[in-house]
Design a protein around this motif. Structure first.
Motif, short mmCIF file in Angstrom:
data_model
loop_
_atom_site.label_atom_id
_atom_site.label_comp_id
_atom_site.label_asym_id
_atom_site.label_seq_id
_atom_site.Cartn_x
_atom_site.Cartn_y
_atom_site.Cartn_z
N ASN A 61 0.83 -1.20 0.00
CA ASN A 61 0.00 0.00 0.00
C ASN A 61 0.87 1.25 0.00
O ASN A 61 1.86 1.33 0.72
N LEU A 74 5.90 6.39 5.90
CA LEU A 74 6.01 6.09 7.33
C LEU A 74 7.44 6.18 7.83
O LEU A 74 8.40 5.88 7.12
N PHE A 129 0.63 4.16 1.27
CA PHE A 129 0.85 4.96 2.48
C PHE A 129 2.08 4.50 3.27
O PHE A 129 2.65 5.27 4.04
N LEU A 130 2.53 3.27 3.02
CA LEU A 130 3.72 2.77 3.72
C LEU A 130 4.97 3.59 3.39
O LEU A 130 5.88 3.70 4.22
N ASN A 131 4.99 4.17 2.19
CA ASN A 131 6.16 4.94 1.77
C ASN A 131 6.41 6.17 2.65
O ASN A 131 7.52 6.65 2.75
#
Lengths: 363, 363
Positions: free
Chosen positions: B4, B10, B6-8
């Motif tokens: 996903n 974090l 959005f993990l980038n």
């Protein structure tokens, strides 16, 4: 107050009932719990010793690198520490798998009835769920459903052996499935009970190192809650290639496992005598559950785990569970899984005898 | 494999270094850890006794209703059990607050420098972050920033007292802020160190029951990691009105806290002698840290916690921390917070003396 919309779709897991709570509510003096697949032999002596020796360290934060346990697991499984992640139960690794791969635009696949947490976590992401018509793992059905929704399905759960039903794919079938799916589809192989299956039949034995070497999309999940008897301490692990573990690490909160859980897990891995006794007790006593079922014409699926699931035609599983509760025996009613069935953890001999005596009276 | 998106975005929390790891890496025999705000007096005797007595229950899953600890906390705070949720550290309640309120369309507010986990969890949701120009809590700045982005801001964190800086709003200021914001904006009052502040100055003392009664959007966060000395066992709690607690429960995984943590927390609440000794040692020794700073012209903010933060002009906090590490003393470098400063946990007398001796040599 308004909350995020996705909360409206969430459901909660129904945990096994607690011994102290049941004793209080039902006024029963001795409660026997055969509901949560805990190890009936209690805490392993070596783990207990580690807990006693380290209890005074409760004030210190855990070593967040978890290097001691990771070294131990890496050596056990012949993998690198970078291919390992430790969670508060393997549940938490399931959560990471779900949150790293699923979203409102895609889907996951599982057999008809499997561990409830797959779906509970997946709902948090808004992903769709595909289940086979068969309640147990049927490889051809799983393949057919995968092929039909190939573009959508980004995560598959194989529960090997399956909780709460007890059947188990062969290791070769797991590999067959891994070869079949796309590399971008993560296959989570939930091996929470695999040590039990391997003991009964070596064809069921899964080796994470072998899976990792061949398949970049394989995730092996193990737990300390069952064979290693640390259910109360919430500790499990995932083994996968480094890229997957890195993604999961982004979702991990610091200090996700307690320091005493880490110490107990390291010790439990070494307690070979306890492990042997657990496995022997389990399958010796399992025979009695099978004989009991045959004698009373109760359907069951031969189990590769530390529990057995009984299916009913006329009797109602909720009634039966409630009647047993009144006698101080907790088993797991599977109504919430849509089944008229109960799951019974294989206990110690005297616990199983008491179950047979009481259950005989009500069926 | 694709994950996903959005993990980038974090980032990970940087935990305090572990004693055993440092001893190994730096070849130091005795390591003093003044880095993670752990209780220098060790585990409370009553909690230790509870751990020893319950260690044999490690094989049993926790009572997921957590009724024993909930009853205890409900009576301590004069709230209902339905107004309570228990987490794996108060961190986990922060996580629930973030995930229930924030999303890509809204934002949260905090002061310039506060507990790193607020932002780390919020990034998982894609929400924006507003921070005041002041690094500490400045009520008028917080209000101004809130007013400017009122429609966006759905969650505010007040850290009372503030970690990692040590300053503390008065209870009346917290109430003032609660009166100021919209009811749909959740105000999380992180009281992890509030017992220390209350001991130093009763104007800092927060009562969850009083806050809940007046403000539907107040969330009080408490922990067992600091005063109660159970950092290794990952246990904390949230107190808020029933509606908020219900929303958080939807995000809670079953068995999120270990059974031994629950038992130890119940016992720790009763250990009044240990609590008094902790508070007295802390503020007696704090004076020495203030004197040391004055003597060496080091800037600091008067602290209402169990740590003190030293700010540097010319010396570099990373160099200083590294030099101390080589001497076997772990403190917390605040470079990752964007500060040329270090945070030092108030230790036992001999630990503080050793710190002063070694630190004097390098500044």
């Amino acid at each position: 107050m308004k909350f995020n919309d996705f909360l409206n779709n969430l459901s909660n897991y129904e945990p096994g009932k607690d011994i102290e709570v049941i004793a209080r509510e039902y006024g029963v003096s001795e409660v026997i719990k055969l509901a949560s697949n805990e190890n009936p032999l209690g805490t392993s002596p070596l783990a207990l010793k580690a807990l006693q020796e380290n209890a005074h360290k409760a004030y210190l934060y855990p070593d967040d690198s978890m290097s001691e346990l990771k070294m131990k697991l890496a050596s056990k499984f012949k993998v690198s520490e970078k291919e390992l992640i430790i969670g508060a139960g393997s549940d938490q690794i399931i959560e990471y798998a779900v949150h790293s791969k699923l979203n409102t635009q895609n889907a996951f696949l599982q057999c008809g009835v499997s561990f409830a947490m797959y779906e509970i976590y997946a709902k948090q992401t808004g992903a769709r769920c595909y289940k086979t018509a068969s309640i147990t793992h049927d490889l051809s059905e799983l393949k057919a459903l995968y092929s039909k929704h190939k573009d959508e399905i980004k995560l598959v759960f194989l529960c090997v052996p399956n909780n709460p039903l007890g059947e188990c794919l062969n290791a070769s079938e797991v590999e067959d499935f891994l070869s079949f799916v796309d590399e971008d589809c993560l296959v989570a192989i939930d091996a929470a009970y695999n040590e039990f299956a391997s003991f009964k039949d070596e064809k069921k034995h899964l080796e994470p190192q072998k899976l990792l070497k061949k398949y970049k999309n394989a995730l092996y999940l193990g737990t300390f809650s069952k064979l290693y008897a640390l259910g109360g301490l919430r500790i499990g692990y995932g083994v996968a290639n480094e890229e997957i573990i890195k993604a999961f690490y982004k979702l991990r909160a610091p200090f996700n496992v307690t320091n005493l859980s880490l110490k107990a897990a390291v010790a439990a891995l070494d307690d070979e005598d306890f492990i042997s006794r657990t496995l022997e007790n389990n399958f010796n006593e399992m025979k009695l559950y099978e004989e009991f079922a045959l004698k009373h014409a109760i359907s069951f699926i031969p189990s590769y785990t530390n529990f057995i699931t009984y299916f009913f035609d006329e009797k109602n599983s909720s009634d039966l569970s409630e009647k047993l509760l009144k006698k101080g025996i907790i088993i797991r009613n599977l109504k919430s899984y849509g089944l008229n069935a109960v799951r019974i953890t294989i206990g110690k001999p005297y616990e199983n005898e008491r179950f047979f005596t009481e259950f005989e009276k009500i069926i």
